[in-house]
Design a protein around this motif. Structure first.
Motif, short mmCIF file in Angstrom:
data_model
loop_
_atom_site.label_atom_id
_atom_site.label_comp_id
_atom_site.label_asym_id
_atom_site.label_seq_id
_atom_site.Cartn_x
_atom_site.Cartn_y
_atom_site.Cartn_z
N PRO A 86 0.80 -1.23 0.00
CA PRO A 86 0.00 0.00 0.00
C PRO A 86 0.84 1.28 0.00
O PRO A 86 0.95 1.97 1.01
CB PRO A 86 -0.83 -0.13 1.27
N THR A 87 1.44 1.61 -1.14
CA THR A 87 2.14 2.88 -1.30
C THR A 87 1.12 4.01 -1.40
O THR A 87 -0.08 3.75 -1.57
CB THR A 87 3.00 2.87 -2.57
N ASP A 88 1.57 5.25 -1.32
CA ASP A 88 0.65 6.38 -1.47
C ASP A 88 -0.11 6.29 -2.79
O ASP A 88 -1.32 6.48 -2.84
CB ASP A 88 1.40 7.71 -1.40
N GLN A 142 -5.32 12.66 3.30
CA GLN A 142 -4.02 13.16 3.78
C GLN A 142 -2.99 13.14 2.65
O GLN A 142 -2.22 14.09 2.49
CB GLN A 142 -3.50 12.30 4.93
N ILE A 143 -2.98 12.07 1.88
CA ILE A 143 -2.03 11.95 0.76
C ILE A 143 -2.24 13.06 -0.25
O ILE A 143 -1.30 13.73 -0.66
CB ILE A 143 -2.15 10.56 0.09
N HIS A 144 -3.49 13.27 -0.64
CA HIS A 144 -3.78 14.30 -1.65
C HIS A 144 -3.53 15.70 -1.11
O HIS A 144 -3.17 16.60 -1.88
CB HIS A 144 -5.22 14.17 -2.16
N ALA A 145 -3.71 15.91 0.19
CA ALA A 145 -3.46 17.22 0.78
C ALA A 145 -1.96 17.53 0.82
O ALA A 145 -1.55 18.68 0.70
CB ALA A 145 -4.04 17.29 2.18
N ALA A 146 -1.14 16.50 0.97
CA ALA A 146 0.30 16.68 1.12
C ALA A 146 1.07 16.68 -0.19
O ALA A 146 2.13 17.28 -0.28
CB ALA A 146 0.86 15.59 2.04
N ALA A 147 0.56 15.98 -1.20
CA ALA A 147 1.34 15.83 -2.43
C ALA A 147 0.42 15.61 -3.63
O ALA A 147 -0.74 15.22 -3.47
CB ALA A 147 2.28 14.63 -2.30
N GLN A 148 1.00 15.83 -4.80
CA GLN A 148 0.28 15.55 -6.03
C GLN A 148 0.61 14.11 -6.43
O GLN A 148 1.64 13.82 -7.01
CB GLN A 148 0.70 16.53 -7.12
N VAL A 149 -0.27 13.20 -6.09
CA VAL A 149 -0.03 11.76 -6.25
C VAL A 149 0.17 11.39 -7.72
O VAL A 149 1.00 10.54 -8.03
CB VAL A 149 -1.20 10.95 -5.67
#
Length: 95
Positions: A28-30, A76-83
């Motif tokens: 389960p990576t980002d 959280q992932i989308h708030a911190a980075a552009q996946v």
């Protein structure tokens, strides 16, 4: 008496099937979490693609997640980075 609804073939089934196969065999990576959440949304009420729906549920269980936990993590992932950076940043194909 209402007719039972016939299962439909999703237009993205083929490409989504490949993604699901990858999710089943990876950690389960980002990126994988974002893909799982995206596909769970796409197929949650779709009348068909039962194999994909079942395998998405299997991935969720393999990664010991609930839908609520998955959604919280992906927010959280989308708030911190552009996946999806570098993967065609216009990746807004949620439906």
């Amino acid at each position: 008496m209402a007719q039972p609804q016939k299962d439909q073939q999703h237009p993205q089934w083929s490409s989504d099937r490949q993604i699901v196969n990858t999710l089943l065999s990876e950690a389960p990576t980002d990126y994988n979490l974002a893909e799982l959440a995206r596909l769970r949304l796409r197929y949650c009420s779709f009348p068909g693609a039962r194999d994909i729906q079942a395998d998405l549920e299997k991935v969720l269980q393999q990664w010991n997640l609930t839908d609520d936990a998955l959604n919280a993590k992906t927010r959280q992932i989308h708030a911190a980075a552009q996946v999806y950076k570098g993967r065609g940043s216009k990746r807004d194909d949620w439906s």
